[in-house]
Design an enzyme around this catalytic site. Structure first.
Site, short mmCIF file in Angstrom:
data_model
loop_
_atom_site.label_atom_id
_atom_site.label_comp_id
_atom_site.label_asym_id
_atom_site.label_seq_id
_atom_site.Cartn_x
_atom_site.Cartn_y
_atom_site.Cartn_z
N SER A 241 3.70 -11.13 9.09
CA SER A 241 3.34 -9.74 9.30
C SER A 241 2.38 -9.60 10.47
CB SER A 241 2.68 -9.17 8.04
OG SER A 241 1.39 -9.73 7.85
N GLU A 260 5.57 -14.30 16.11
CA GLU A 260 6.73 -13.44 15.87
C GLU A 260 6.39 -12.64 14.63
OE1 GLU A 260 9.43 -11.69 14.23
OE2 GLU A 260 10.19 -13.65 13.60
N CYS A 294 12.72 -9.26 9.68
CA CYS A 294 11.99 -8.45 10.66
C CYS A 294 12.92 -7.66 11.57
CB CYS A 294 11.07 -9.33 11.48
SG CYS A 294 11.89 -10.78 12.18
#
Length: 492
Positions: A241, A260, A294
């Site tokens: 996150s 990332e 994601c």
């Protein structure tokens, strides 16, 4: 150790998950249990780390780094190629392990292991490509009469912190690229997938990597923070996150980072699109792994003239998805990582409805299994639109003007990937230029990734690119050699 991990969870048994510290697999010590979200019982028991373990791991890594760097790129590549073959051989068992720990459908788990094999193969190929340059030093007067060369040297110690949603393949990227570059790696597993993580580490060792190549610690954010702060660590690769990524950066200080982070990916469907194909693709990729990706399809913007048609087709496709036991090979949607995650889908759906959205499907849960949810016409300010759902929820919104929808897509703190369904080359080029994302997928949804292409985002989605070729750049340092008075370019 690989066989022990895979066989220890047979039937209803609890998988014992060891740590790998300073060359030894360890089970003794404090433990933590992982409850399978679909099975609702303990499926793995993990030996968790403490501050002393972090210190031992860092000291060992400092010494181990030289041993790994001493392996030739060819040797590293051969190990990685064997790891790819082993992954395929154990694909079914590893897929079942993922399903037990995470509730991911076993067919998706098998698909993830196929990608693990491909990722290790890509890392092997990149290991063979590592080299350097003969620099044009004599192109300037002060450099005449000299030669300058470079090569990519290992950083030394890499730290890989992996998430739960794709624990095997994302670890293969981090660990495989780090080993290909000649580093030793400390792996911090996600608490939700310790056994899967240990199995991938064991797989690389079984393929012939030396014990100096990797260590594995289990634990929560406290263990991760201590590892990030360890001065022996030279580079950190983290996937997770945005909030945790910021914490990693603070703990790391002046270290190389590849982050990332999150996303709330948008897909645009224009009036010239094949609506049936777009709806089927968005339905499949919006609920894969219960939307826990994601780049999962979260916001779909459809040209108003085709909006009703898309909604009808999309809702039909989503309604046909099979929800249930992740061990069933026919299941499309299993459970989410835990009940709190499934409740988030329910809560955000209810919030959007209170603001005027319409629920066409879902909005409920059974334990950790969230029913695939379709929201129509939520306001642009709804949490389900502005924040990362990371769950089985897709919002569908109409648009009139292409420039305006690009602005709407960019009205987000995230920017990882986007999808675009159109045949208009002008729109394609304009969207590639103007969308604030790391990648644009044309005639596909946002949820598409090839493991040998650069992957990463902008804004709060992080920085760096997570794919073996680009990760090796982050995992190595350029070392320059200057030969004074010796020139391959001549002396004049």
């Amino acid at each position: 150790m690989l066989e022990e991990i895979l066989s220890s969870g047979a039937g209803d048994a609890v998988t014992s998950v060891p740590a790998l510290l300073a060359g030894s697999w360890l089970l003794d010590g404090p433990t933590a249990d992982r409850t399978g979200p679909y099975l609702r019982r303990v499926v793995s028991r993990t030996r968790v780390a403490n501050a002393g373990d972090v210190e031992v791991a860092a000291r060992f890594a400092r010494t181990a780094a030289a041993a790994v760097a001493g392996l030739s790129p060819a040797t590293r590549a051969e190990v990685l190629d064997r790891a790819a073959r082993l992954a395929q051989e154990h694909r079914d068992a590893l897929g079942r392990l993922i399903a037990r720990e995470l509730g991911k459908p076993v067919k998706d788990g098998r698909g993830e292991i196929t990608r693990v094999a491909e990722t290790f193969s890509i890392c092997a190929a990149e290991a063979r490509r590592i080299g350097g340059e003969n620099l044009p030093v004599a192109g300037w007067a002060r450099g005449a009469g000299n030669t300058a060369l470079t090569y990519h040297a290992p950083v030394g110690v890499a730290l890989a912190i992996t998430p739960f949603n794709a624990p095997a393949n994302l670890l293969a990227h981090k660990l495989g690229a780090s080993f290909a570059a000649g580093n030793t790696t400390i792996v911090k597993s996600p608490p939700q997938a310790p056994a899967t993580t240990a199995a991938v580490v064991a797989l690389l060792l079984e393929a012939g990597a030396p014990m100096s190549a990797v260590q594995l610690l289990h634990g929560g954010g406290d263990v991760g923070a201590l590892l990030c702060a360890a001065p022996e660590v030279g580079v950190i690769s983290f996937t997770g996150s945005a909030a945790t990524g910021e914490a990693v950066a603070r703990a790391a200080g002046a270290k190389r980072l590849v982050l990332e982070l999150g996303g709330n990916a948008a897909t645009i469907v224009c009036e010239d699109a094949d609506i049936g194909a777009a709806a089927a693709t968005c339905a499949r990729t919006g609920y894969t792994n219960s939307g826990q990706s994601c780049i999962s399809v979260q916001r779909v913007y459809v040209q108003r003239s085709r909006f009703d048609e898309f909604l009808q087709a999309f809702t039909a496709e989503v309604g046909a998805l099979r929800v249930g036991d992740p061990m069933d090979p026919d299941t499309d949607v299993g459970s989410m990582v835990d009940e709190a995650a499934a409740q988030r889908v329910v809560d955000w759906t209810a919030q959007a409805v209170s603001d005027g959205a319409q629920v066409l499907l879902g909005g409920t849960r059974d334990g950790a299994t969230a029913t695939p949810t379709v929201l129509a016409n939520p306001p642009a300010t709804a949490t389900a639109v502005t924040e990362e759902v990371f769950g089985a929820l897709v919002s569908v919104l109409p648009f009139d003007d292409f420039d305006e929808v690009v602005t709407a897509c960019n009205n987000s703190r995230y920017g990882l990937q986007a999808g675009l369904f159109t045949r208009d080359i002008g729109r394609i080029v304009g969207a590639w230029r103007d969308l604030e994302v790391g990648s644009l997928i044309v005639n596909g949804s946002s949820n598409f990734r090839l493991d040998h292409l650069p992957f990463g985002g902008v804004k709060s989605s992080g920085f760096g690119r997570e794919s073996p070729r680009w990760m090796i750049d982050d995992y190595t340092v350029i070392k320059t050699l200057v030969l004074r008075g010796m020139s391959v370019w001549g002396q004049g």
